[in-house]
Every structure is written in structure tokens, then in C-alpha cells.
Write a protein that holds these residues in place. Structure first.
Motif, PDB file in Angstrom:
ATOM      1  N   ALA A   8      36.700  70.454  73.031  1.00 20.54           N
ATOM      2  CA  ALA A   8      37.229  69.119  72.741  1.00 20.54           C
ATOM      3  C   ALA A   8      38.655  69.013  73.250  1.00 20.54           C
ATOM      4  CB  ALA A   8      37.190  68.848  71.238  1.00 20.54           C
ATOM      5  N   TYR A   9      39.045  67.780  73.583  1.00 21.82           N
ATOM      6  CA  TYR A   9      40.383  67.525  74.115  1.00 21.82           C
ATOM      7  C   TYR A   9      40.792  66.103  73.766  1.00 21.82           C
ATOM      8  CZ  TYR A   9      44.097  66.680  77.505  1.00 21.82           C
ATOM      9  OH  TYR A   9      45.285  66.369  78.088  1.00 21.82           O
ATOM     10  N   ASP A  10      42.044  65.932  73.340  1.00 23.12           N
ATOM     11  CA  ASP A  10      42.597  64.607  73.058  1.00 23.12           C
ATOM     12  C   ASP A  10      44.091  64.660  73.336  1.00 23.12           C
ATOM     13  OD1 ASP A  10      43.747  62.311  71.821  1.00 23.12           O
ATOM     14  OD2 ASP A  10      42.137  62.212  70.368  1.00 23.12           O
ATOM     15  N   ASP A  11      44.612  63.674  74.055  1.00 23.01           N
ATOM     16  CA  ASP A  11      46.051  63.640  74.309  1.00 23.01           C
ATOM     17  C   ASP A  11      46.668  62.296  73.918  1.00 23.01           C
ATOM     18  OD1 ASP A  11      45.123  62.081  76.369  1.00 23.01           O
ATOM     19  OD2 ASP A  11      46.313  63.036  77.926  1.00 23.01           O
ATOM     20  N   LYS A  23      44.446  62.512  61.561  1.00 19.95           N
ATOM     21  CA  LYS A  23      44.779  61.726  62.742  1.00 19.95           C
ATOM     22  C   LYS A  23      43.787  61.904  63.882  1.00 19.95           C
ATOM     23  CE  LYS A  23      48.476  59.636  61.343  1.00 19.95           C
ATOM     24  NZ  LYS A  23      48.606  58.175  61.401  1.00 19.95           N
ATOM     25  N   LYS A  24      43.145  63.068  63.927  1.00 19.97           N
ATOM     26  CA  LYS A  24      42.193  63.345  65.002  1.00 19.97           C
ATOM     27  C   LYS A  24      41.064  64.203  64.455  1.00 19.97           C
ATOM     28  CE  LYS A  24      45.708  63.213  68.591  1.00 19.97           C
ATOM     29  NZ  LYS A  24      46.307  63.874  69.749  1.00 19.97           N
ATOM     30  N   TYR A  25      39.935  64.103  65.104  1.00 22.19           N
ATOM     31  CA  TYR A  25      38.833  64.997  64.766  1.00 22.19           C
ATOM     32  C   TYR A  25      37.967  65.183  65.994  1.00 22.19           C
ATOM     33  CZ  TYR A  25      35.598  61.054  64.544  1.00 22.19           C
ATOM     34  OH  TYR A  25      34.835  59.964  64.861  1.00 22.19           O
ATOM     35  N   ALA A  26      37.188  66.240  65.983  1.00 23.18           N
ATOM     36  CA  ALA A  26      36.250  66.509  67.067  1.00 23.18           C
ATOM     37  C   ALA A  26      34.995  67.119  66.486  1.00 23.18           C
ATOM     38  CB  ALA A  26      36.871  67.454  68.084  1.00 23.18           C
ATOM     39  N   ARG A  27      33.868  66.643  66.963  1.00 22.88           N
ATOM     40  CA  ARG A  27      32.590  67.252  66.601  1.00 22.88           C
ATOM     41  C   ARG A  27      32.312  68.332  67.632  1.00 22.88           C
ATOM     42  NH1 ARG A  27      28.304  64.709  64.065  1.00 22.88           N
ATOM     43  NH2 ARG A  27      27.083  64.930  65.960  1.00 22.88           N
ATOM     44  N   ILE A  28      32.083  69.533  67.145  1.00 23.59           N
ATOM     45  CA  ILE A  28      31.832  70.657  68.052  1.00 23.59           C
ATOM     46  C   ILE A  28      30.561  71.382  67.617  1.00 23.59           C
ATOM     47  CG2 ILE A  28      34.265  70.948  68.655  1.00 23.59           C
ATOM     48  CD1 ILE A  28      32.980  73.609  66.510  1.00 23.59           C
ATOM     49  N   PRO A  92      25.233  78.032  62.389  1.00 28.40           N
ATOM     50  CA  PRO A  92      25.136  77.502  63.749  1.00 28.40           C
ATOM     51  C   PRO A  92      24.816  76.004  63.700  1.00 28.40           C
ATOM     52  CG  PRO A  92      23.890  79.533  63.535  1.00 28.40           C
ATOM     53  CD  PRO A  92      24.300  79.133  62.150  1.00 28.40           C
ATOM     54  N   GLY A  93      25.444  75.269  64.589  1.00 29.47           N
ATOM     55  CA  GLY A  93      25.180  73.837  64.643  1.00 29.47           C
ATOM     56  C   GLY A  93      26.448  73.039  64.840  1.00 29.47           C
ATOM     57  N   ILE A  94      26.400  71.782  64.444  1.00 32.16           N
ATOM     58  CA  ILE A  94      27.511  70.860  64.664  1.00 32.16           C
ATOM     59  C   ILE A  94      28.430  70.831  63.450  1.00 32.16           C
ATOM     60  CG2 ILE A  94      28.125  68.457  65.082  1.00 32.16           C
ATOM     61  CD1 ILE A  94      25.675  68.272  66.848  1.00 32.16           C
ATOM     62  N   HIS A  95      29.720  70.910  63.734  1.00 38.07           N
ATOM     63  CA  HIS A  95      30.755  70.876  62.693  1.00 38.07           C
ATOM     64  C   HIS A  95      31.871  69.943  63.143  1.00 38.07           C
ATOM     65  CE1 HIS A  95      29.019  74.166  60.369  1.00 38.07           C
ATOM     66  NE2 HIS A  95      28.677  74.664  61.549  1.00 38.07           N
ATOM     67  N   VAL A  96      32.666  69.486  62.181  1.00 39.88           N
ATOM     68  CA  VAL A  96      33.787  68.591  62.479  1.00 39.88           C
ATOM     69  C   VAL A  96      35.092  69.344  62.253  1.00 39.88           C
ATOM     70  CG1 VAL A  96      34.913  66.411  61.937  1.00 39.88           C
ATOM     71  CG2 VAL A  96      32.429  66.587  61.787  1.00 39.88           C
ATOM     72  N   VAL A  97      35.914  69.429  63.301  1.00 37.51           N
ATOM     73  CA  VAL A  97      37.239  70.031  63.217  1.00 37.51           C
ATOM     74  C   VAL A  97      38.221  68.878  63.044  1.00 37.51           C
ATOM     75  CG1 VAL A  97      38.963  71.454  64.382  1.00 37.51           C
ATOM     76  CG2 VAL A  97      36.529  71.932  64.710  1.00 37.51           C
ATOM     77  N   ARG A  98      38.995  68.925  61.968  1.00 37.55           N
ATOM     78  CA  ARG A  98      39.897  67.823  61.610  1.00 37.55           C
ATOM     79  C   ARG A  98      41.353  68.247  61.741  1.00 37.55           C
ATOM     80  NH1 ARG A  98      36.514  64.250  59.169  1.00 37.55           N
ATOM     81  NH2 ARG A  98      34.581  65.095  58.327  1.00 37.55           N
ATOM     82  N   LEU A  99      42.154  67.406  62.394  1.00 39.20           N
ATOM     83  CA  LEU A  99      43.587  67.622  62.513  1.00 39.20           C
ATOM     84  C   LEU A  99      44.284  66.668  61.559  1.00 39.20           C
ATOM     85  CD1 LEU A  99      45.732  67.963  65.696  1.00 39.20           C
ATOM     86  CD2 LEU A  99      46.364  66.307  63.954  1.00 39.20           C
ATOM     87  N   LYS A 100      45.052  67.235  60.617  1.00 39.23           N
ATOM     88  CA  LYS A 100      45.825  66.423  59.680  1.00 39.23           C
ATOM     89  C   LYS A 100      47.299  66.695  59.930  1.00 39.23           C
ATOM     90  CE  LYS A 100      42.133  66.112  56.301  1.00 39.23           C
ATOM     91  NZ  LYS A 100      41.779  66.161  54.875  1.00 39.23           N
ATOM     92  N   LEU A 101      48.089  65.637  59.920  1.00 38.28           N
ATOM     93  CA  LEU A 101      49.487  65.687  60.309  1.00 38.28           C
ATOM     94  C   LEU A 101      50.359  65.178  59.177  1.00 38.28           C
ATOM     95  CD1 LEU A 101      51.479  65.960  62.818  1.00 38.28           C
ATOM     96  CD2 LEU A 101      50.965  63.549  63.269  1.00 38.28           C
ATOM     97  N   TYR A 102      51.520  65.806  58.976  1.00 41.62           N
ATOM     98  CA  TYR A 102      52.497  65.280  58.023  1.00 41.62           C
ATOM     99  C   TYR A 102      53.873  65.866  58.304  1.00 41.62           C
ATOM    100  CZ  TYR A 102      52.376  69.587  55.195  1.00 41.62           C
ATOM    101  OH  TYR A 102      52.477  70.881  54.757  1.00 41.62           O
ATOM    102  N   SER A 103      54.897  65.289  57.677  1.00 36.83           N
ATOM    103  CA  SER A 103      56.269  65.714  57.867  1.00 36.83           C
ATOM    104  C   SER A 103      56.866  66.155  56.543  1.00 36.83           C
ATOM    105  CB  SER A 103      57.102  64.566  58.436  1.00 36.83           C
ATOM    106  OG  SER A 103      58.472  64.896  58.438  1.00 36.83           O
TER     107      SER A 103
END
Length: 119
Positions: A8-11, A23-28, A92-103
Motif C-alpha cells: 500500500a502507498y499514500d502520499d 487519517k489513513k488506512y489500507a486493506r492488505i 491469513p487473509g485481508i486485514h486493515v492497517v490503520r494510521l492514527k495521528l496526533y500531536s
């Protein structure tokens, strides 16, 4: 450990304040080209608007309540960080990788989000 394929890739640039936000997620898939991945290499860019308040990225898988990785930066210009996340406990199978952001007090920024399969 051997780097496999990019999954996965996101910019897209995103930002967050002091509340952790997804803020972002990807199914892998944990299976790629017939090879089971043992880990994920997650690469992110991260920076803050005020060096006295760190920017944080937390990486979660599926609906887990505890992050698999936490990365931080006090840089006021974009820098890359990475984490290797063991995924041998996932089915094995599809999973969701989640990016969470904070300050820690100012505004946190993220742009790059890459996920690589590691064999």
C-alpha cells in the motif's frame, strides 16, 4: 528478514491536533504471490508545527485497541520514520492497517504512508 512487495502507498498530506484521529488506512493481504508475510515494514513521514510538541503516528491492525507501533518526531520539517511489525499472529487473509495521528500540543502532519510485506 527479506523485503517483499509494496502492499500500500499514500502520499496525501493530513494533519491532526491533540486528539488521536484515524487519517489513513489500507486493506492488505497477509498472503502475496503465494508467500506468507511474517512482518510489515511501515514507512511514514512525520513532522510538527512546533518542536516543543512532538507529532505521533500510531499503527493499528484491524480493530485492535493497542497500537502495534508508535513513531514520533519533533522535527518541523518532513522526516521519514519506519517500524517493523510482526504479523505472525494474524490469520491469513485481508486485514486493515490503520494510521492514527496526533500531536502533543501543536499540529502533527503526515504525508508518506507505505506498507511493505516482509518475508
Amino acid at each position: 528478514m527479506r523485503l517483499g512487495q509494496i502492499l500500500a502507498y499514500d502520499d496525501t498530506q493530513v494533519s491532526a491536533g491533540t486528539t488521536e484521529e484515524e487519517k489513513k488506512y489500507a486493506r492488505i493481504s497477509t498472503k502475496g504471490a503465494g508467500i506468507g508475510f511474517s512482518a510489515l515494514r511501515v514507512v511514514v513521514s512525520l513532522w510538527t508545527d512546533d518542536a516543543s510538541y512532538p507529532a505521533y503516528v500510531r499503527i493499528y491492525i484491524d480493530d485492535e485497541s493497542s497500537p502495534r507501533a508508535e513513531l514520533s518526531s519533533t522535527s518541523t520539517s518532513e522526516e521519514t520514520k519506519e517500524a517493523i511489525i510482526n504479523i505472525l499472529d494474524l490469520t491469513p487473509g485481508i486485514h486493515v492497517v490503520r494510521l492514527k495521528l496526533y500531536s502533543g500540543g501543536g499540529t502533527a502532519y503526515n504525508e508518506l504512508f507505505e506498507i511493505w510485506g516482509v518475508v
